[in-house]
Write a protein that holds these residues in place. Structure first.
Motif, PDB file in Angstrom:
ATOM      1  N   ALA A 197       0.840  -1.204   0.000  1.00 11.61           N
ATOM      2  CA  ALA A 197       0.000   0.000   0.000  1.00 11.61           C
ATOM      3  C   ALA A 197       0.874   1.252   0.000  1.00 11.61           C
ATOM      4  CB  ALA A 197      -0.929  -0.008   1.208  1.00 11.61           C
ATOM      5  N   LYS A 198       1.909   1.217   0.812  1.00 13.03           N
ATOM      6  CA  LYS A 198       2.793   2.371   0.921  1.00 13.03           C
ATOM      7  C   LYS A 198       3.545   2.613  -0.386  1.00 13.03           C
ATOM      8  CE  LYS A 198       6.413   4.069   3.988  1.00 13.03           C
ATOM      9  NZ  LYS A 198       7.230   3.736   5.153  1.00 13.03           N
ATOM     10  N   GLU A 201       1.542   4.150  -3.367  1.00 16.30           N
ATOM     11  CA  GLU A 201       1.008   5.505  -3.217  1.00 16.30           C
ATOM     12  C   GLU A 201       1.537   6.509  -4.246  1.00 16.30           C
ATOM     13  OE1 GLU A 201      -0.271   7.137   0.844  1.00 16.30           O
ATOM     14  OE2 GLU A 201       1.511   8.281   0.320  1.00 16.30           O
ATOM     15  N   TYR A 226      -0.578   3.449   6.727  1.00 15.78           N
ATOM     16  CA  TYR A 226       0.572   3.480   5.820  1.00 15.78           C
ATOM     17  C   TYR A 226       0.269   4.129   4.480  1.00 15.78           C
ATOM     18  CZ  TYR A 226       3.083   0.753   9.160  1.00 15.78           C
ATOM     19  OH  TYR A 226       3.710   0.366  10.304  1.00 15.78           O
ATOM     20  N   THR A 227      -0.963   4.515   4.254  1.00 13.47           N
ATOM     21  CA  THR A 227      -1.280   5.109   2.952  1.00 13.47           C
ATOM     22  C   THR A 227      -2.494   6.024   3.026  1.00 13.47           C
ATOM     23  OG1 THR A 227      -1.695   4.642   0.632  1.00 13.47           O
ATOM     24  CG2 THR A 227      -2.775   3.188   2.202  1.00 13.47           C
ATOM     25  N   THR A 229      -4.058   6.375   0.071  1.00 15.14           N
ATOM     26  CA  THR A 229      -4.831   5.860  -1.064  1.00 15.14           C
ATOM     27  C   THR A 229      -6.192   5.367  -0.574  1.00 15.14           C
ATOM     28  OG1 THR A 229      -2.797   5.147  -2.159  1.00 15.14           O
ATOM     29  CG2 THR A 229      -4.835   4.121  -2.916  1.00 15.14           C
TER      30      THR A 229
END
Ligand SMILES: O=C(O)[C@@H](O)[C@H](O)[C@H](O)CO
Ligand SMILES: [Mg+2]
Length: 382
Positions: A197-198, A201, A226-227, A229
């Motif tokens: 996920a990170k 981004e 962590y994101t 998004t």
């Protein structure tokens, strides 16, 4: 008006269609299916038909309650998919009876058209990039792809890189303004989901979908740290009650109920209204056939927080038969500049080509998910 008969057709690529007939000659169509378990849902529809024959098909809320609450043990993918398909057919009949599109009966049009996205399927970065370009040329403004195949709890750097390389290739091919959905498909565990996920981004995905399995939704809290998004999920969640905790927890940005699994048209409308109260958008899931798509569109047209619609035209799962093959008018879904225009016809707004459905039901299907295993032989998520 009374329900007289229910007929089921199992048709390629992996679908199940239902026709409900009434004593005044009207008929309605629905898609009661859960992918990979068509025969089980078929049996469930047959069992539920005992509650339907002889009843007024216009009493949709009451019949839903009978089918849902009447069994004491309730919910789950099989039962809810059977109810969903039946419910769609009831709306189709009701709309034909009153000569109105379903969205008209559910509050009226809230938009003129809905944005749609298309699947891209290739394995290598160059394949997905080329496919994405083709979709853009065909008019789409958004695409979705599987982020990865199976991923171990702790996987290696090259697995992470292959996810990133694919989105990088697509982003470069399509430019800034195209939406790119990344479907994790629940194939990734929490351990890797936050890493990916990170790293995704910077490519600004439209959303990450099912970053973890719905049964692990509490992990969304960790992933959201962590994101920024948008997080999407919901294709494997059923009924208002199934979406309640997800919405209250507050980590989901876009819910993706499936009109053939979540409980049908009215249930999806109610789920969407719950989501609206949490400032959550709706992007209905639909890798299914034309009846399910028409049912989704009916909700999209009357639902303020619907933002984009999945549709299965050209999807890689549809081997041997495609979305439009079962319709009398193959251009009933008016695709224009990445949108589908509002449907005008009564009921679901489509006319099923029953002769073709009958022909293809002779072919039938026995579609199952492939079983994937990790390197050590243990079963992985598909
Ligand atoms: O978002 C999607 O369309 C996929 O996750 C499919 O639902 C899944 O492959 C089962 O059909
Ligand atoms: Mg998905």
């Amino acid at each position: 008006m009374k329900i007289t008969n229910l007929t089921l057709y199992k048709v390629p690529p992996r679908w199940l269609f239902l026709k409900i007939e009434t004593d005044n000659g009207l008929e309605g169509w629905g898609e009661p299916i859960v992918e990979g378990r068509a025969s089980t849902v078929e049996a469930c529809v047959k069992e539920l038909s005992d509650y339907l024959i002889g009843q007024d098909p216009r009493k949709i809320e009451d019949l839903f309650q009978v089918m849902y609450r009447g069994g004491f043990y309730r919910g789950g993918p099989i039962m809810m998919s059977a109810i969903s398909g039946i419910e769609q057919a009831l709306w189709d009949i009701k709309g034909k009876f009153y000569n109105m599109p379903v969205y008209e009966m559910l509050g009226g049009a809230a938009r003129d058209k809905i944005r749609v996205y298309s699947w891209i399927g290739g394995d290598r970065p160059s394949d997905v990039a080329n496919e994405a370009k083709e979709k853009i040329k065909a008019g789409f403004t958004a695409v979705k792809m599987n982020a990865t195949e199976e991923m171990e709890y702790i996987d290696n750097t090259s697995s992470v890189e292959s996810v990133i390389n694919r989105i990088a290739a697509v982003r470069e091919a399509v430019g800034k303004d195209v939406g790119i959905g990344m479907d994790f498909h629940g194939r990734v565990h929490k351990t890797m989901a936050k890493i990916i996920a990170k790293e995704l981004e910077p490519y600004r995905p439209m959303f990450i979908e099912e970053p973890v399995l719905p049964e692990n939704n509490e992990a969304l809290r960790e992933i959201a740290r962590y994101t920024s998004t948008p997080i999407a999920t919901g294709e494997r969640q059923y009924t208002r009650w199934g979406f309640k905790q997800l919405l209250m927890d507050g980590y989901v940005d876009i819910i993706q109920p499936d009109v053939s699994h979540a409980g049908g048209i009215f249930e999806m409308k109610k789920i969407a209204a719950m989501a609206e109260a949490f400032d959550v958008a709706v992007a209905p899931h639909c890798p299914l056939g034309p009846i399910a798509l028409a049912s989704c569109l009916q909700v999209d047209f009357c639902t303020p927080n619907a933002i984009i619609q999945e549709q299965s035209l050209g999807i890689h799962y549809n081997q041997g038969s495609d979305l439009l093959d079962y319709l009398k008018d193959r251009s009933v879904f008016k695709y224009e500049n990445g949108y589908v225009n509002i449907l005008e016809g009564p009921g679901l707004g489509i006319e099923v080509d029953e002769e073709h459905v009958k022909e293809m039901a002779k072919v039938g299907h026995d579609w199952k998910n492939p079983i994937w295993r990790y390197k050590d032989g243990s079963v992985a998520e598909w």
